[in-house]
Design an enzyme around this catalytic site. Sequence first.
Site, PDB file in Angstrom:
ATOM      1  CB  ALA A  26      -0.940   0.012   1.211  1.00  0.00           C
ATOM      2  N   GLY A  28       0.748   5.485   1.076  1.00  0.00           N
ATOM      3  CA  GLY A  28       0.039   6.570   1.743  1.00  0.00           C
ATOM      4  C   GLY A  28       0.728   7.891   1.514  1.00  0.00           C
ATOM      5  N   GLY A  29       0.221   8.928   2.204  1.00  0.00           N
ATOM      6  CA  GLY A  29       0.769  10.270   2.017  1.00  0.00           C
ATOM      7  C   GLY A  29       2.149  10.434   2.607  1.00  0.00           C
ATOM      8  CG  MET A  30       4.802  10.323   6.592  1.00  0.00           C
ATOM      9  SD  MET A  30       4.475  10.730   8.327  1.00  0.00           S
ATOM     10  CE  MET A  30       3.995   9.147   8.969  1.00  0.00           C
ATOM     11  CB  ALA A  31       5.434   5.706   4.901  1.00  0.00           C
ATOM     12  CB  THR A  32       5.481   3.103   0.078  1.00  0.00           C
ATOM     13  OG1 THR A  32       5.242   4.319  -0.633  1.00  0.00           O
ATOM     14  CG2 THR A  32       4.957   1.933  -0.741  1.00  0.00           C
ATOM     15  CB  VAL A  33       3.003  -0.627   3.783  1.00  0.00           C
ATOM     16  CG1 VAL A  33       3.197  -1.935   4.549  1.00  0.00           C
ATOM     17  CG2 VAL A  33       2.671   0.499   4.746  1.00  0.00           C
ATOM     18  CE  LYS A  48       3.315   4.003   7.720  1.00  0.00           C
ATOM     19  NZ  LYS A  48       2.291   4.212   8.768  1.00  0.00           N
ATOM     20  CG  ASP A 142      -5.377   8.559  11.044  1.00  0.00           C
ATOM     21  OD1 ASP A 142      -6.463   9.046  10.664  1.00  0.00           O
ATOM     22  OD2 ASP A 142      -4.486   8.206  10.265  1.00  0.00           O
TER      23      ASP A 142
END
Length: 674
Positions: A26, A28-33, A48, A142
């Site tokens: 996946a 996201g806005g801050m990191a990729t997993v 992550k 969150d």
Amino acid sequence: MSTNAATDPMIGRMIDQRYRVRSRIARGGMATVYLATDVRLERRVAIKIMHGHLADDAAFRERFIQEARSAARLSHPNLVGVYDQGAEGDTAYIVMEYIPGITLRDLLQEHRALTPEQATDIIRAVLAGLASAHRAGIVHRDLKPENVLLADDGRIKLGDFGLARASTQNTATGAALLGTIAYLSPELVTRGAADSRSDIYAVGIMLYEMLTGEQPYKGEQPMQIAYQHANDTVPAPSAVVPGVPSELDDLVAWATARDPDDRPRDAREMLDHITGNQQRATGQYRTAVLRPENATAILPAGAPGPDATDATTVLEPHGGRQPSGETAAAKRPGRNTPGPRRTGVDPNALSPAGQRLADKSTKRRKRGWILLVVVVVLALVGAGIGWYLGPGPGGNVRIPQVAGKSVSQARQLLEAQGLQAADKTGTRFDAVVAKGQVSATAPAASREVRKGTSVQILVSDGPKMIALPAIVGQSVSTAQAALDDDFDLQDPQYQFSADVAKDTVIAATGRDADGNGVDLTTVTEYGERGPITLTVSLGPVPDVVGKSAADAQAALEAVELTVGSQDEQYSDDVPEGQVISAKPQDDPAVQGTAVDLVVSKGPAPIALPDVHGKTINQAASTLENLGLKVSVPDCTNILCGFYDWKASLPVTSTDPAAGTTVHKGDTITLAYDQ
């Protein structure tokens, strides 16, 4: 290897000589997993990795590390475990437990709404993990379906503590709210403050969404949704999906109450409530079974056995009478000779040993009654003490939140809790609460005190006024350092200035009590924590006159200006294709302003006039007035030396010929007869 290996350079990379990246899970806005293999322990993990362009941002990097620290403090079957955290060059990473499966968001997209049983099972698992975090003093901040993981083997886990904070850290950064807007609690929207009850609000919104298949609030803009969170009441799920049990309606209403004090104080309280409801619905209670005491029969001493030959006394049932004048033997068939008759014996009399046992039994019964009375009395006393210390006048209550309310409203809220509002109010500076409204209480809100405690109301005296340092003319970094501790710095505004050097403060603007702008160069003091917006110079607009149109466009775009209109104009001074002038459409110009260009078409064309028959001087004057150069061959006639032949001789022709298109600066040759 995943098909995204061709476009993702992380695929196949070995991180820290231990974690080999296999595929992307996946982004996201801050990191990729990513899915990775821990080659040292030979197990699959989720890693992550923070986006590279955020590596130089200290705030993002700190938040990323905070996620690892927050999650690593927790250990619970319903929380995603964190194994490791580190950095390799500009690559910051967190190594986590790999959970193969889907997210709750995926499940909702596939099935839309869930059954009450399914929703309750998922919420119980979420609350169980969240209770562990709340017990450790961590607020998730969150919660949303994307962060609830449903494993293939049936496990339910809560992850992504990227916005987690200690429960004492109740501030948001400036006006930017962290978290997903659809699940933000009213206090996060209005004050930026979050505690465990803010997580409970998000759980309530998720439960509503699972039961109905939709979120309670919708809007085209995030601010529309935020406004509904702050001002509306979440509707009952049964209003959308008939058949939802009333217990779940009540649970959603409890968890999503606008006032945090009306919600469960943490995940454990809500989880215990759900567990209790399920027990009442199914009858699954732990029941203590009390066994009755054994009865004891006491036989008279010396009573013969059934085969005794002596005369015996027949024992009747309790309360019966002994038959007189007849032995037991007389009643037996086959007994021809009656035995001696026993007379003068009380059939209810006990032997000494039997009497002692009977006395002991009586004493035990008396002690049992006495003990029962003592237990009942103690229970009544305990109940009375419990009532006195609970709902009674001696109980403890929490001081309600009254900040932002009027004094009369605050008094009513305090008295409703069984507290006394002190007659005399106090004052305090408050940068948030408007002057004249309640700022706080002493003791502070949420503290637990005895009923009847006197609580003083502290009224806001507005923000504390602080002397302003020198701002205009300072570098932006110097001004920010001088203002940051006492004021709320907003994002700077930038504009181009031909008179002020780049990165120098041009102006500073604040807000008064009515929200109107205030030029801070005209005042010497300003309210503490008041918003300040600095206007900073970007330097002059680039000088593109004399450049080609393409070079001018590149120079403007380099400083985030755009090219507006492009007009062409004849110019005797600027060569064709070069910029004659550049004018920004806005004054002052800011980044994004369009600049209109005027590009040279070269000198204007001239139709060569006919000067045939004019004297040489007249023709030359006419042509030179048009910006042309004139060439006249020397006169070779000897007579020319005795008079002004240029003023007398007529022009017979020109080179080039009359009517030809020429330009300023071109040379025209005049012909004449000598």
